[in-house]
Design a protein around this motif. Structure first.
Motif, PDB file in Angstrom:
ATOM      1  N   SER A 194      12.057  -2.907   2.516  1.00  0.00           N
ATOM      2  CA  SER A 194      12.742  -2.017   1.583  1.00  0.00           C
ATOM      3  C   SER A 194      11.734  -1.219   0.758  1.00  0.00           C
ATOM      4  O   SER A 194      11.873  -0.008   0.576  1.00  0.00           O
ATOM      5  CB  SER A 194      13.668  -2.826   0.660  1.00  0.00           C
ATOM      6  OG  SER A 194      14.516  -1.976  -0.079  1.00  0.00           O
ATOM      7  N   ALA A 195      10.692  -1.888   0.277  1.00  0.00           N
ATOM      8  CA  ALA A 195       9.661  -1.204  -0.512  1.00  0.00           C
ATOM      9  C   ALA A 195       8.876  -0.218   0.353  1.00  0.00           C
ATOM     10  O   ALA A 195       8.526   0.881  -0.090  1.00  0.00           O
ATOM     11  CB  ALA A 195       8.709  -2.219  -1.139  1.00  0.00           C
ATOM     12  N   ALA A 196       8.611  -0.598   1.597  1.00  0.00           N
ATOM     13  CA  ALA A 196       7.867   0.287   2.497  1.00  0.00           C
ATOM     14  C   ALA A 196       8.647   1.572   2.750  1.00  0.00           C
ATOM     15  O   ALA A 196       8.076   2.665   2.774  1.00  0.00           O
ATOM     16  CB  ALA A 196       7.582  -0.434   3.814  1.00  0.00           C
ATOM     17  N   TYR A 197       9.976   1.443   2.934  1.00  0.00           N
ATOM     18  CA  TYR A 197      10.788   2.641   3.174  1.00  0.00           C
ATOM     19  C   TYR A 197      10.878   3.491   1.913  1.00  0.00           C
ATOM     20  O   TYR A 197      10.731   4.713   1.962  1.00  0.00           O
ATOM     21  CB  TYR A 197      12.177   2.263   3.661  1.00  0.00           C
ATOM     22  CG  TYR A 197      13.046   3.479   3.855  1.00  0.00           C
ATOM     23  CD1 TYR A 197      12.943   4.249   5.011  1.00  0.00           C
ATOM     24  CD2 TYR A 197      13.918   3.905   2.864  1.00  0.00           C
ATOM     25  CE1 TYR A 197      13.692   5.398   5.179  1.00  0.00           C
ATOM     26  CE2 TYR A 197      14.677   5.050   3.012  1.00  0.00           C
ATOM     27  CZ  TYR A 197      14.564   5.794   4.172  1.00  0.00           C
ATOM     28  OH  TYR A 197      15.295   6.951   4.317  1.00  0.00           O
ATOM     29  N   ASP A 198      11.127   2.862   0.757  1.00  0.00           N
ATOM     30  CA  ASP A 198      11.257   3.620  -0.494  1.00  0.00           C
ATOM     31  C   ASP A 198      10.028   4.452  -0.793  1.00  0.00           C
ATOM     32  O   ASP A 198      10.117   5.596  -1.230  1.00  0.00           O
ATOM     33  CB  ASP A 198      11.474   2.661  -1.668  1.00  0.00           C
ATOM     34  CG  ASP A 198      12.934   2.263  -1.835  1.00  0.00           C
ATOM     35  OD1 ASP A 198      13.746   2.603  -0.957  1.00  0.00           O
ATOM     36  OD2 ASP A 198      13.248   1.595  -2.838  1.00  0.00           O
ATOM     37  N   LEU A 206       0.417  -0.719   0.803  1.00  0.00           N
ATOM     38  CA  LEU A 206       1.557  -1.610   0.604  1.00  0.00           C
ATOM     39  C   LEU A 206       1.089  -3.018   0.240  1.00  0.00           C
ATOM     40  O   LEU A 206       1.634  -3.648  -0.675  1.00  0.00           O
ATOM     41  CB  LEU A 206       2.403  -1.632   1.872  1.00  0.00           C
ATOM     42  CG  LEU A 206       3.784  -2.292   1.809  1.00  0.00           C
ATOM     43  CD1 LEU A 206       4.668  -1.573   0.800  1.00  0.00           C
ATOM     44  CD2 LEU A 206       4.430  -2.267   3.188  1.00  0.00           C
ATOM     45  N   VAL A 207       0.098  -3.529   0.947  1.00  0.00           N
ATOM     46  CA  VAL A 207      -0.364  -4.890   0.664  1.00  0.00           C
ATOM     47  C   VAL A 207      -1.125  -4.964  -0.658  1.00  0.00           C
ATOM     48  O   VAL A 207      -1.331  -6.050  -1.197  1.00  0.00           O
ATOM     49  CB  VAL A 207      -1.246  -5.436   1.809  1.00  0.00           C
ATOM     50  CG1 VAL A 207      -0.459  -5.486   3.107  1.00  0.00           C
ATOM     51  CG2 VAL A 207      -2.517  -4.617   1.988  1.00  0.00           C
ATOM     52  N   ALA A 208      -1.545  -3.816  -1.189  1.00  0.00           N
ATOM     53  CA  ALA A 208      -2.268  -3.797  -2.462  1.00  0.00           C
ATOM     54  C   ALA A 208      -1.333  -3.845  -3.669  1.00  0.00           C
ATOM     55  O   ALA A 208      -1.790  -3.985  -4.806  1.00  0.00           O
ATOM     56  CB  ALA A 208      -3.150  -2.549  -2.545  1.00  0.00           C
ATOM     57  N   VAL A 209      -0.020  -3.752  -3.428  1.00  0.00           N
ATOM     58  CA  VAL A 209       0.947  -3.759  -4.542  1.00  0.00           C
ATOM     59  C   VAL A 209       0.918  -5.119  -5.238  1.00  0.00           C
ATOM     60  O   VAL A 209       0.965  -6.169  -4.593  1.00  0.00           O
ATOM     61  CB  VAL A 209       2.367  -3.462  -4.027  1.00  0.00           C
ATOM     62  CG1 VAL A 209       3.389  -3.637  -5.142  1.00  0.00           C
ATOM     63  CG2 VAL A 209       2.433  -2.047  -3.460  1.00  0.00           C
TER      64      VAL A 209
END
Length: 405
Positions: A194-198, A206-209
């Motif tokens: 969901s976060a990747a799409y948003d 993404l993995v650094a979030v």
């Protein structure tokens, strides 16, 4: 053979292919790689320049450069060529060799750039601008084509015309999210997808979030994600992305279940499964034969044990290389559960081959194209007329998520 030392740093001596130079640097250091390369003359390593380059570059860029020049040096040794300084003919032959083994033009351009960079860092004449190198690369592009193979998109409702009104079909993010389980791996995967799409973030971004990067938004059910650094922002000026209420809810469920309150958001989940065991009655002591090992515990009854699953949550972020496999695993599970009814097994096999960590980024861009048409925007830069946080929440991505979330 010894390695001499100059004021600037170690010199690279003329070395035959079989020579092994002494270990003067840690293997992780770029200078170590340079010192080991096959040189045709004594070359002084300017340690200050190397250190400045490493400080100014991302770890990924340094790893890529090391990998590329090590591969080039290995080829030079096998073919009795000199890597430093390389001639235009050596570079052209190397690129031809890599092309013959299947390397695409984009990869060849990267190898050429790495060879150029190592010559620049050693203040040697760069052989890559030579006409011979350019013409050889042009010939490869003419033969293979310069277009890169694009990852297959993961769109929110699949291949639809109107992402707001049309019913989801085919391979779509909505079905994938709904099919994620409520165990820890499922909660992590739902939040991740969901976060990747948003956000449309790359795998490394993404993995650094981290939890600390998520801030309140004007919409109390949404959030803003501060992106500290990205591939297009090497200076770390930062950017802001919108997290929809759908994603906020998924993240909250994942962090609560995993007990994550700080640090990396997306982490490894190790699963340990234990089979059920039936109850065992204790044996009479006189039933224990002298031909078997004597153990008094054989006389004790054992209660039944239910099947159970244990999870181990990692403390560090996922590796960027794990994002693509996770996406493919989510898709496979969704298909197995019947969540993608209009796909056949043959469709699935074909689609999975094109799925990568970039698929959500491409899918978001394709869905945004419809929103841009509706708003008559000629460029995705137009929402930047707002301030950065407001652009994230009320710009194209924010509008899209509000409509389809």
């Amino acid at each position: 053979m010894s390695t001499e030392t100059a004021r600037e740093g170690p010199e690279i001596p003329v070395a035959p292919p079989e020579a092994v130079l002494p270990a003067v640097r840690a293997p992780a250091d770029l200078a170590w790689t340079i010192v080991q390369m096959r040189a045709g003359e004594r070359i002084t390593v300017n340690e200050g320049l190397i250190a400045a380059y490493q400080a100014a570059s991302s770890p990924h860029s340094i790893r890529a450069l090391k990998s590329d020049v090590e591969a080039f040096d290995a080829w030079c040794r096998r073919n009795n060529r000199i890597a430093l300084p390389a001639t235009a003919e050596t570079v052209a032959d190397y690129l031809d060799s890599r092309a013959g083994k299947g390397s695409r033009p984009a990869s060849l351009s990267r190898y050429k750039a790495s060879i150029a960079k190592i010559h620049q860092l050693l203040e040697l004449k760069d052989p890559t601008p030579a006409p011979l190198v350019k013409l050889r690369l042009q010939a490869v592009r003419r033969e293979k084509g310069a277009a890169q193979k694009q990852a297959r998109p993961l769109r929110f409702k699949g291949p639809v015309r109107d992402v707001e009104r049309d019913k989801a079909r085919g391979l779509n993010v909505r079905a994938l999210l709904e099919s994620c389980g409520n165990d820890l791996p499922g909660l992590r995967d739902r939040a991740l997808l969901s976060a990747a799409y948003d956000t449309g973030l790359r795998a490394s971004e993404l993995v650094a979030v981290a939890i600390e990067h998520i801030e309140e938004a004007i919409d109390p059910e949404a959030r803003l994600l501060q992106i500290l650094r990205s591939k297009g922002d090497q200076d770390g000026e930062g950017a802001t992305a919108y997290l929809s209420p759908r994603t906020v809810s998924a993240i909250a469920a994942w962090t609560e279940a995993a007990g994550i309150t700080a640090g990396p958001l997306f982490r490894r989940v190790q699963v340990r499964r234990y089979k059920a065991r039936a109850a065992v009655r204790g044996r009479p002591i006189d039933s224990i034969s002298g031909r078997e090992t004597w153990d008094l515990r054989k006389t004790l009854p054992r209660p039944a044990v239910k099947a159970r699953v244990e999870y181990d949550i990692g403390t560090v972020a996922l590796h960027p290389g794990s994002i693509g496999p996770i996406f493919r695993s989510i898709i496979q599970r969704a298909f197995d559960r019947g969540a993608l009814p209009d796909l056949t097994a043959e469709d699935l096999a074909r689609l999975l081959k094109g799925i990568s960590a970039h698929s959500t980024r491409i899918g978001l861009n394709q869905d945004l194209a419809g929103i841009m048409d509706a708003l008559r925007w000629k460029s995705p830069r137009m929402p930047l007329a707002y301030n950065r946080n407001l652009a994230a929440e009320q710009g194209a991505a924010g509008r899209l998520m509000a409509k389809i979330g």
